[in-house]
Motif scaffolding. Structure first.
Motif, mmCIF file in Angstrom:
data_model
loop_
_atom_site.group_PDB
_atom_site.id
_atom_site.type_symbol
_atom_site.label_atom_id
_atom_site.label_comp_id
_atom_site.label_asym_id
_atom_site.label_seq_id
_atom_site.Cartn_x
_atom_site.Cartn_y
_atom_site.Cartn_z
ATOM 1 N N GLU A 337 34.628 -3.306 -9.337
ATOM 2 C CA GLU A 337 33.748 -3.065 -8.187
ATOM 3 C C GLU A 337 33.692 -1.586 -7.841
ATOM 4 N N GLY A 338 34.856 -0.956 -7.841
ATOM 5 C CA GLY A 338 34.916 0.462 -7.497
ATOM 6 C C GLY A 338 34.078 1.305 -8.431
ATOM 7 N N ASP A 339 34.146 1.013 -9.733
ATOM 8 C CA ASP A 339 33.343 1.764 -10.694
ATOM 9 C C ASP A 339 31.852 1.484 -10.513
ATOM 10 N N ILE A 340 31.526 0.218 -10.246
ATOM 11 C CA ILE A 340 30.116 -0.135 -10.025
ATOM 12 C C ILE A 340 29.549 0.650 -8.847
ATOM 13 N N ASN A 341 30.278 0.659 -7.747
ATOM 14 C CA ASN A 341 29.791 1.366 -6.557
ATOM 15 C C ASN A 341 29.734 2.874 -6.780
ATOM 16 N N LEU A 342 30.725 3.414 -7.472
ATOM 17 C CA LEU A 342 30.723 4.855 -7.725
ATOM 18 C C LEU A 342 29.513 5.251 -8.558
ATOM 19 N N VAL A 343 29.283 4.523 -9.642
ATOM 20 C CA VAL A 343 28.181 4.873 -10.532
ATOM 21 C C VAL A 343 26.839 4.634 -9.854
ATOM 22 N N TYR A 344 26.693 3.490 -9.181
ATOM 23 C CA TYR A 344 25.414 3.158 -8.549
ATOM 24 C C TYR A 344 25.056 4.166 -7.461
ATOM 25 N N ASN A 345 26.050 4.592 -6.688
ATOM 26 C CA ASN A 345 25.778 5.439 -5.519
ATOM 27 C C ASN A 345 25.799 6.932 -5.803
ATOM 28 N N GLN A 346 26.203 7.326 -7.009
ATOM 29 C CA GLN A 346 26.251 8.753 -7.307
ATOM 30 C C GLN A 346 24.870 9.221 -7.767
ATOM 31 N N PRO A 347 24.254 10.169 -7.068
ATOM 32 C CA PRO A 347 22.907 10.615 -7.439
ATOM 33 C C PRO A 347 22.803 11.071 -8.883
ATOM 34 N N GLY A 348 23.875 11.665 -9.407
ATOM 35 C CA GLY A 348 23.840 12.153 -10.779
ATOM 36 C C GLY A 348 23.650 11.064 -11.820
ATOM 37 N N SER A 349 23.909 9.816 -11.446
ATOM 38 C CA SER A 349 23.751 8.719 -12.410
ATOM 39 C C SER A 349 22.294 8.512 -12.795
ATOM 40 N N LYS A 350 21.376 9.021 -11.969
ATOM 41 C CA LYS A 350 19.950 8.920 -12.290
ATOM 42 C C LYS A 350 19.437 10.188 -12.977
ATOM 43 N N ILE A 351 20.323 11.138 -13.180
ATOM 44 C CA ILE A 351 19.929 12.410 -13.781
ATOM 45 C C ILE A 351 20.508 12.577 -15.178
ATOM 46 N N GLN A 352 21.798 12.261 -15.344
ATOM 47 C CA GLN A 352 22.490 12.535 -16.606
ATOM 48 C C GLN A 352 22.787 11.246 -17.367
ATOM 49 N N PRO A 353 22.239 11.071 -18.571
ATOM 50 C CA PRO A 353 22.606 9.925 -19.400
ATOM 51 C C PRO A 353 24.071 9.995 -19.827
ATOM 52 N N LEU A 354 24.622 8.864 -20.178
ATOM 53 C CA LEU A 354 26.030 8.777 -20.547
ATOM 54 C C LEU A 354 26.339 9.585 -21.804
ATOM 55 N N SER A 355 25.434 9.550 -22.779
ATOM 56 C CA SER A 355 25.653 10.331 -24.004
ATOM 57 C C SER A 355 25.652 11.823 -23.710
ATOM 58 N N ASP A 356 24.810 12.256 -22.775
ATOM 59 C CA ASP A 356 24.794 13.673 -22.387
ATOM 60 C C ASP A 356 26.067 14.057 -21.636
ATOM 61 N N ALA A 357 26.568 13.131 -20.816
ATOM 62 C CA ALA A 357 27.827 13.400 -20.107
ATOM 63 C C ALA A 357 28.936 13.676 -21.109
ATOM 64 N N SER A 358 28.941 12.949 -22.212
ATOM 65 C CA SER A 358 29.930 13.174 -23.262
ATOM 66 C C SER A 358 29.733 14.529 -23.921
ATOM 67 N N PHE A 359 28.513 14.803 -24.320
ATOM 68 C CA PHE A 359 28.228 16.031 -25.061
ATOM 69 C C PHE A 359 28.488 17.272 -24.217
ATOM 70 N N ASP A 360 28.145 17.189 -22.939
ATOM 71 C CA ASP A 360 28.260 18.348 -22.050
ATOM 72 C C ASP A 360 29.575 18.414 -21.289
ATOM 73 N N ALA A 361 30.565 17.645 -21.717
ATOM 74 C CA ALA A 361 31.872 17.698 -21.044
ATOM 75 C C ALA A 361 32.397 19.124 -20.987
ATOM 76 N N TRP A 362 32.134 19.884 -22.029
ATOM 77 C CA TRP A 362 32.647 21.251 -22.154
ATOM 78 C C TRP A 362 32.135 22.165 -21.048
ATOM 79 N N ILE A 363 30.936 21.932 -20.564
ATOM 80 C CA ILE A 363 30.358 22.835 -19.569
ATOM 81 C C ILE A 363 30.157 22.189 -18.205
ATOM 82 N N LYS A 364 30.306 20.865 -18.124
ATOM 83 C CA LYS A 364 30.048 20.197 -16.845
ATOM 84 C C LYS A 364 31.239 19.404 -16.319
#
Length: 582
Positions: A337-364
């Motif tokens: 539940e905690g993860d669901i609410n965190l992901v759903y309510n975080q504005p960045g979840s509508k901006i950054q795809p999961l694959s990009d989050a992985s690739f850009d770990a180095w800079i973000k």
């Protein structure tokens, strides 16, 4: 197989680490290179630590770099890069490189030395000759006069005190070293001897830890069918308030709260951390994205699959603790539940795809700022959710005969054991499709490479569960700011799309008054206003006094809870039982 005696004779690279001034946070390192056959050698220091995806520039801590011949006469060298020194070895068969490392950064991925102990994170301590990553080396530790113990996953050399053998530099760089007077105990589990080095005191119960940690080891080994180690080392650093961990090939470094072991919630959290880092023995250290090994220690190593490497591990840590009987099924679902609410309510979840989050770990991911929540999503949290969806899909499709465990074991055997390499994105997708029994093109398009809201109802429904919106009255006013905790009403974050965002309140603005009233608790004041209220904010912006007009909006966040269906089918009950081992 190389024996210890053979290793002593074959290693042309030998290190000696001593501590003449530990109270000033220094390690003294000597690197002796023998059997030289080149006119010049370049020695380099890694710029990052595998498992922690940030260029940390370890060479910034180096001082007093010198090179000497066998007769101790100086040898010419030139620093040619931020992390590289070229040495003139013409006519020389051996040289000794000496340097000091300043180590005073507390984390599981950086070295720390003081009068009490030395923690050596190897990528920030040891250099390597360019082109010699695959060469063996010996490391001799000379503890400070007040220290008596060394704990490391490196192989000890028989007959030589505190001397260790590394078959290559990948192994050396993946083997942290703890030096001091740590409290050491052992337990056996899954046929492996486990050493636990407790640093910094604490109210832990050794016998309880032996039993409970062994349960986690057994549960995780059961997934993959084998444990790849003969010896494993937990290095646990205790702090007033601490946490975090970093995985290694046959060891891990953990941070823990010194007096937290008698608090039930904190203790279970520690076991979850143990489970997380130990699960990495398979997922990341062996079953890994193809980009994560062999490593380039000079540059970033990019992959789009950290959501599998870290996110799946974050899913399994709490699941394993639940399987071992420490969390109840309801407690496990509360983490979901905690993860669901965190992901759903975080504005960045509508901006950054999961694959990009992985690739850009180095800079973000490792360089967050005040706007990160508006632009990024964690591959830990969302990756954990993706793991739960695939787990439920596989259990449902196989009618309870298989689970994500089987997919992970298959991939481990196929890519690590059989092919001896990492997997590509397409290959791991094919594994998930094989076990889920369906094409995952749309799944990947929406949830991995896109930013669509996840259809939790579909996947939870397989287990007779549903997601229920427990959000309070949407007429509650919402400003959309986070404030500092230093006694001043200074804005530290502005949420994307909020009233503050739309009307121009900024990070670092100090709120002095609202509608002419001096306000000590801004958020409490806002909660007593009407939806749509127009407010005048008097602010201090870099020494200039301004008035910003803001119109309050409704709270956008949801409060999701997982509940059981009133009348689950036998098939749904079977999925739930398989999933949570009921």
């Amino acid at each position: 197989m190389t024996t210890n005696s053979q290793a002593q004779n074959s290693a042309n690279i030998q290190f000696q680490v001593s501590f003449t001034q530990p109270q000033a946070h220094y390690a003294d390192v000597q690197m002796t290179i023998t059997n030289i056959k080149k006119d010049e050698i370049t020695v380099k220091m890694p710029v990052w630590a595998p498992g922690s995806y940030l260029v940390r520039e370890f060479s910034k801590n180096i001082e007093g770099f010198e090179v000497a011949n066998a007769d101790k006469s100086p040898v010419a060298f030139e620093k040619i890069k931020k992390n590289a020194w070229k040495i003139n070895t013409k006519g020389k068969t051996s040289v000794t490189v000496s340097y000091r490392v300043y180590a005073f950064e507390i984390s599981v991925r950086t070295s720390f030395i003081d009068a009490n102990h030395a923690f050596l994170s190897s990528t920030g301590i040891f250099m390597y000759p360019e082109g010699s990553i695959n060469e063996p080396s010996l490391v001799t530790i000379i503890p400070h006069k007040n220290w008596t113990k060394v704990s490391t996953g490196l192989e000890p050399v028989a007959g030589k005190a505190f001397t260790y053998y590394a078959k290559n530099f990948d192994i050396l760089f993946d083997s942290p070293i703890e030096v001091g007077n740590q409290d050491v105990f052992e337990f056996n589990a899954a046929g492996v001897r486990h050493e636990v080095a407790m640093v910094g005191g604490g109210n832990y119960d050794k016998e309880k830890l032996k039993t409970d940690m062994a349960k986690i080891v057994e549960k995780e080994t059961a997934i993959y069918g084998e444990n790849p180690n003969k010896h494993y080392v937990f290095i646990v650093h205790h702090y007033l308030s601490g946490g975090g961990g970093l995985e290694h090939l046959n060891s891990t470094v953990l941070g823990a709260r010194r007096m937290g072991y008698t608090d039930t919630k904190t203790y279970k959290g520690f076991l979850s951390l143990v489970a997380h880092e130990y699960f990495h023995l398979w997922n990341v250290k062996r079953l890994r994205p193809v980009a994560l090994g062999p490593f380039d220690y000079d540059n970033e190593n990019y992959t789009t699959n950290l959501w599998i490497a870290e996110g799946f591990t974050a899913y399994y840590d709490n699941l394993i603790v639940q399987r071992a009987g420490f969390y109840t099924p309801d407690e496990f679902l509360s983490f979901l539940e905690g993860d669901i609410n965190l992901v759903y309510n975080q504005p960045g979840s509508k901006i950054q795809p999961l694959s990009d989050a992985s690739f850009d770990a180095w800079i973000k991911s490792y360089r967050p700022n005040e706007n990160s929540s508006n632009t990024t999503i964690s591959y830990y949290n969302k990756g954990s959710l993706i793991a739960s969806l695939l787990d439920l899909a596989i259990i449902h499709q196989s009618k309870g005969l298989q689970s994500l465990d089987d997919a992970m074991k298959f991939a481990y055997l196929e890519y690590y054991k059989k092919k001896g390499r990492g997997y590509t994105d397409a290959e791991m997708k094919a594994v998930f499709e094989k076990f889920a029994g369906e094409n995952l093109d749309q799944f990947y398009k929406d949830y991995i490479n896109g930013t669509e809201n996840i259809d939790f109802q579909k996947y939870l429904g397989y287990a007779g569960l549903k997601l229920v919106d427990k959000t309070r009255d949407s007429k509650d006013p919402y400003l959309g700011i986070t404030l500092s905790r230093d006694g001043k009403s200074v804005i530290t974050n502005v949420a994307r799309g909020s009233a503050a965002w739309n009307d121009g309140l900024n990070v670092n603005d100090e709120i002095l008054a609202i509608n002419g009233d001096r306000v000590s608790d801004v958020l409490a004041y806002i909660s007593n206003q009407e939806l749509g209220a127009n407010l005048d904010f008097l602010i201090n912006r870099d020494g200039l006094i301004k008035t910003i007009k803001v119109t309050l909006k409704a709270v956008p966040n949801k409060n999701w809870q997982i509940e059981q269906l009133e009348k689950p089918t036998p098939a749904q009950k079977a999925v739930l039982e398989k999933w949570l081992s009921l």
